[in-house]
Design an enzyme around this catalytic site. Structure first.
Site, PDB file in Angstrom:
ATOM      1  N   GLU A 157       5.696  -7.389  -9.802  1.00  0.00           N
ATOM      2  CA  GLU A 157       6.126  -8.564  -8.892  1.00  0.00           C
ATOM      3  C   GLU A 157       7.512  -8.978  -9.261  1.00  0.00           C
ATOM      4  OE1 GLU A 157       5.028  -8.533  -6.302  1.00  0.00           O
ATOM      5  OE2 GLU A 157       3.000  -7.919  -6.481  1.00  0.00           O
ATOM      6  N   HIS A 206      11.551  -5.440  -0.843  1.00  0.00           N
ATOM      7  CA  HIS A 206      10.562  -5.885  -1.852  1.00  0.00           C
ATOM      8  C   HIS A 206       9.267  -4.873  -1.996  1.00  0.00           C
ATOM      9  CE1 HIS A 206       8.275  -8.978  -4.578  1.00  0.00           C
ATOM     10  NE2 HIS A 206       7.299  -8.135  -3.755  1.00  0.00           N
ATOM     11  N   GLU A 207       8.928  -4.652  -0.729  1.00  0.00           N
ATOM     12  CA  GLU A 207       7.718  -3.777  -0.882  1.00  0.00           C
ATOM     13  C   GLU A 207       8.011  -2.306  -0.973  1.00  0.00           C
ATOM     14  OE1 GLU A 207       4.821  -5.413  -0.727  1.00  0.00           O
ATOM     15  OE2 GLU A 207       5.410  -7.287  -0.028  1.00  0.00           O
ATOM     16  N   ASN A 246       0.865  -1.170   0.071  1.00  0.00           N
ATOM     17  CA  ASN A 246       0.094   0.284  -0.276  1.00  0.00           C
ATOM     18  C   ASN A 246       0.819   1.193  -0.019  1.00  0.00           C
ATOM     19  OD1 ASN A 246      -2.293  -1.776   0.492  1.00  0.00           O
ATOM     20  ND2 ASN A 246      -1.319  -1.818   2.374  1.00  0.00           N
TER      21      ASN A 246
HETATM   22 ZN   LIG Z   1       5.472  -7.804  -4.544  1.00  0.00          ZN
END
Ligand SMILES: [Zn+2]
Length: 872
Positions: A346, A323-324, A291
């Site tokens: 991704e 990653h986020e 988010n």
């Molecule tokens: Zn991801």
């Protein structure tokens, strides 16, 4: 997002999906998609959750632009009860009637007279439920209280507020929350105003206006979260958790500060918001969710105590944080046009997460971890039901099934292949050009590779299209080099020797060679039959192990590589090389004995990741190729003979040990106890485990955890009780989770039954139930009993399954290795269907088939090889 168990498990993939069909679809408007004649520009959203009653009410004003006069407006909504809908167009206001289409998850507002084209505001009053399904606006509980939190990706914002719930409908948001006086809330932006009321014991938080963003990135979280804060590059960063876990937040804050600065520099675009919160949620289906400005995490993917965490746990938290945070640029700032290109999000974040973590901790073997992950992906992609990276996805279930190893792993590997070919700096310039061109907007695969093609002036478009739009992977067969050249042939690689590849399928891909004295990349196209190779006998065709293909060599070159693997190849290259050999074993082009001989040649390898890869396949051989106790015992003898001395050589943990040494020691112990059946070390493991449980800071945690894992398998009721107590009383999320996972790994049938019963009890969160059962299915000795338990307790199991974790459980039913069990699995799920798991089931059955085939082809080879070992 990050997956909950591991994206590198056999999760869903889609079937046939030709690239041209995808291109055609992106121009049409299929049934499930919203028309583009009404475009939202801004949402004002005021929500009043009732955490005790598990409901909420909402007041919403959506500013829209209407391009054609119309009587109806359709948007997404599900589990929403509408109270009123009014439109304020460029003309008289009108009240709308609402019709719901539950199948399409849409609501249509019909107005008495035509709404003119132009700007309008739709005002909606509604109510909804705080559900227990870990999606939409949902309830998360601790023993003390309730929390109201959100998880919207991919298509669940529509459960919290009526919206145009597609990634390309970007809009800004003004969010306010009316909450209990003692509570706080976190959303995408900072709190701009906090005023008492309305009513007694309430206050209203108003958050700052967000930039333009997709609905799936909106977040709001209500409770008594406590945060540890810091500042980096003029951004306020906080790591937050429930109050009992606030002590475990500083580690991730340190990582986040490092990563933010690294990304600001790498992307050449400053982090887009003024603040960044990372919040651990007690109940969370995935691993984490990006988010915008308010990243949410499963507790074990964010919180840890550096004194008691293993090397792998520290690395994993750092990677998930990175990653986020990569998504804040790749996904949040620039978003894929539609879910068919979810790999842009991704794949990119999976590729990117490694860079800052490797820079922060060069001692953590990150390149080798990446090389190992690539082996797993290559094996998934060598199955017949694999999908292309870019594939059709229209319904919510189809979109859910896109979050698989192809979108994460393969797409990341493709980016690595291209970066390795272009060079890091050229590739970075292409990334910067792409992001700058599409800030706060949406983009497609073509936008990405056209940017890379323009900056590099190399045919990146052809390379990437060949890898992104085609299913499967190539295998390159190299002849013996002659006259400064080596001939090369390519075809699609299948693990199963019974499948004949279509000879027309070819790739355009860069191949980087390593020879004794040089490194050089060549472009192999469908027309290429040979490439220039500097004169040498020893060559390796996947320099740095970063190319997305399998390679096979002529016998003399293969033997040269085996002999010189440790001196001539880097650890990543050794992982790539041994992975290629194992793939050849599965394809029946090499014997299991060839592979075991290679493992023996590398037995003194000092890199923990090289060892971990070899040990993983040794586990597969013990579990899947061997079918009798006698074979497993003989393999155990061989494992002890080769590796007991290596373990002894390392001695006990010492203060100066590198993370690599700590991991190597732990992995050797695990192999020797689990598959080597080493009786002395089993006793030793239990002693270390007891000391570790007495005081987790008294033993090196990496060894302590490995010893505990090993001890649990042969453990007694006393150990079971201790672990259960750790799970129920510890506040450390990592210690708790490790203890819980072990409760289904005891081989003692009574204790296993207790562990399984416990997994479906109300003591274990729904986020963990399916994972517990999946682990039971992974442990060879516990597989049958776990499966029987699942079947006989299906009502209880099913009640705890959430959408994605249901599919995860189905996919793990593919751990079996007999035709009889295959039929059993197939029949059971036909009679007891699990939502959104069609693809997972197809994969599970395929995995059983390939295991049966592997055993049929290789068990006799194993017997012959074992007999030769016994004689030698
Ligand atoms: Zn991801």
């Amino acid at each position: 997002m990050t997956c909950s168990i591991s994206c590198f498990s056999a999760r869903a993939t889609l079937g046939a999906a030709a690239a041209f069909a995808v291109l055609a679809l992106s121009q049409a408007v299929p049934g499930q998609r919203l028309p583009t004649t009404v475009i939202p520009t801004h949402y004002a959203l005021k929500l009043t959750p009732d955490l005790k009653a598990a409901t909420f009410s909402g007041e919403e004003a959506i500013d829209v632009n209407i391009s054609q006069p119309t009587n109806t407006i359709t948007l997404n909504a599900i589990e929403i009860a509408f109270q009123s809908v009014t439109i304020f167009p460029n003309g008289p206001q009108q009240t709308g009637a609402v019709t719901l289409d539950a199948d399409k998850q849409q609501a249509t507002f019909t107005f008495p007279s035509t709404v003119p084209a132009g700007n309008a505001t739709i005002k909606i009053r509604y109510t909804g439920i705080l559900n227990n399904e870990l999606r939409g606006f949902y309830l998360s509980k601790t023993a003390r209280r309730n929390y109201a939190v959100t998880q919207f990706e991919a298509t669940d914002a529509r459960r919290a507020f009526p919206c145009f719930d597609e990634p390309a409908f970007k809009a800004s948001y003004d969010i306010s929350l009316v909450i209990d006086a003692g509570d706080t809330a976190i959303s995408n932006t900072s709190i701009a105003a906090d005023t008492p009321g309305p009513g007694a014991n309430k206050h209203t938080l108003v958050f700052g206006t967000t930039p333009k963003m997709s609905t799936y990135l909106v977040a709001f979280l209500v409770g008594d979260f406590q945060c540890t804060g810091g500042r980096q590059d003029n951004v306020d960063i906080r790591v937050c958790a429930t109050p009992d876990k606030a002590a475990f937040t500083p580690y991730a804050l340190g990582v986040a500060k490092f990563v933010l600065h690294y990304y600001d520099d790498y992307f050449g675009i400053h982090y887009p918001l003024k603040k960044l919160d990372l919040i651990a949620i007690p109940d969370f289906e995935a691993g984490a969710m990006e988010n915008f400005g308010a990243i949410t995490y499963r507790e074990t993917d964010l919180l840890l105590d550096p004194r008691t965490a293993t090397v792998a746990e520290k690395r994993e938290v750092a990677l998930v944080v990175a990653h986020e945070m990569a998504h804040q640029w790749f996904g949040d700032l620039v978003t894929m046009q539609w879910w068919d290109n979810i790999w842009l999000n991704e794949g990119f974040a999976t590729w990117m997460e490694n860079k800052p973590v490797a820079a922060m901790h060069p001692e953590w073997n990150i390149p080798e971890v990446v090389a190992g992950d690539e082996q797993v992906t290559l094996n998934v992609d060598a199955k017949p039901t694999t999908r292309a990276i870019r594939a059709r996805a229209e319904t919510p279930d189809e979109i859910d099934e896109m979050f698989d190893d192809i979108a994460y792993g393969k797409a990341s590997d493709v980016l690595l292949t291209v970066e390795n070919y272009l060079g890091e700096e050229t590739f970075r310039e292409g990334v910067h050009a792409y992001l700058s061109a599409h800030e706060y907007g949406n983009a497609t695969a073509e936008d990405f590779w056209n940017a890379q093609t323009a900056t590099s002036r190399k045919p990146v478009d052809r390379i990437m299209e060949s890898l992104i739009a085609q299913r499967g992977e190539p295998i390159l067969t190299f002849a013996a080099p002659a006259g400064g050249r080596v001939s090369v042939a390519q075809k699609r690689f299948f693990l199963s020797p019974s499948i004949t590849p279509d000879p027309a399928q070819k790739w355009t891909l860069p191949v980087c060679f390593k020879t004794a004295d040089a490194r050089d990349c060549e472009l192999v196209t469908p027309e290429t039959s040979s490439v220039i190779l500097p004169a040498t006998s020893l060559f390796f065709a996947n320099a740095a192990g970063k190319g997305y293909y399998r390679s096979v060599y002529a016998p003399a070159q293969y033997q040269d590589l085996v002999t010189h693997a440790e001196s001539a190849l880097t650890p990543s290259e050794r992982i790539s090389f041994t992975g290629d050999v194992w793939a050849q074993v599965q394809a029946d082009k090499a014997t299991v004995g060839d592979y075991l001989n290679l493992v023996a040649a590398l037995k003194s390898d000092s890199n923990a990741e090289v060892f971990s890869n070899s040990a993983g396949f040794l586990g597969t051989i013990t579990d899947k190729v061997a079918s009798t106790k006698e074979e497993r015992d003989e393999l155990g003898v061989w494992i002890r003979r080769n590796f007991a001395a290596e373990y002894a050589k390392l001695g006990p943990p010492a203060p100066g040990d590198s993370p690599n040494t700590l991991e190597l020691r732990a992995q050797l112990l695990a192999l020797l106890v689990d598959h080597g059946n080493d009786a002395d070390l089993t006793v030793q493991a239990r002693q270390i485990a007891d000391r570790y449980l007495d005081d987790p800071t008294a033993v090196d945690p990496t060894l302590g955890q490995a010893a505990l894992d090993a001890a649990a398998k042969s453990g007694d009721a006393a150990l079971f009780d201790r672990l259960q107590k750790v799970y129920e009383t510890s506040t450390d999320p990592e210690l708790q989770e490790n203890a819980l996972r072990l409760l289904v790994q005891f081989h003692d049938p009574t204790l296993l039954e207790r562990g399984l019963e416990y997994s479906v009890s109300n003591k274990v969160r729904n986020q963990d139930t399916a994972i517990q059962l999946a682990i039971g299915l992974r442990v060879p000795e516990n597989r049958d009993a776990t499966w029987n338990f699942i079947k006989t307790h299906w009502d209880q199991v099913q009640a705890d399954l959430t959408t994605d974790l249901g599919a995860e459980l189905v996919s793990h039913s593919g751990s079996f290795c007999t035709g009889e069990k295959r039929d059993d699995v197939k029949n059971f799920f036909a009679a007891h269907p699990v939502p959104a798991s069609d693809v997972a089931l197809k994969h599970a059955l395929e995995n059983i088939d390939s295991c049966v085939e592997l055993r049929r082809l290789q068990e006799s080879n194993l017997k012959i090889w074992l007999a030769a070992q016994a004689g030698s």
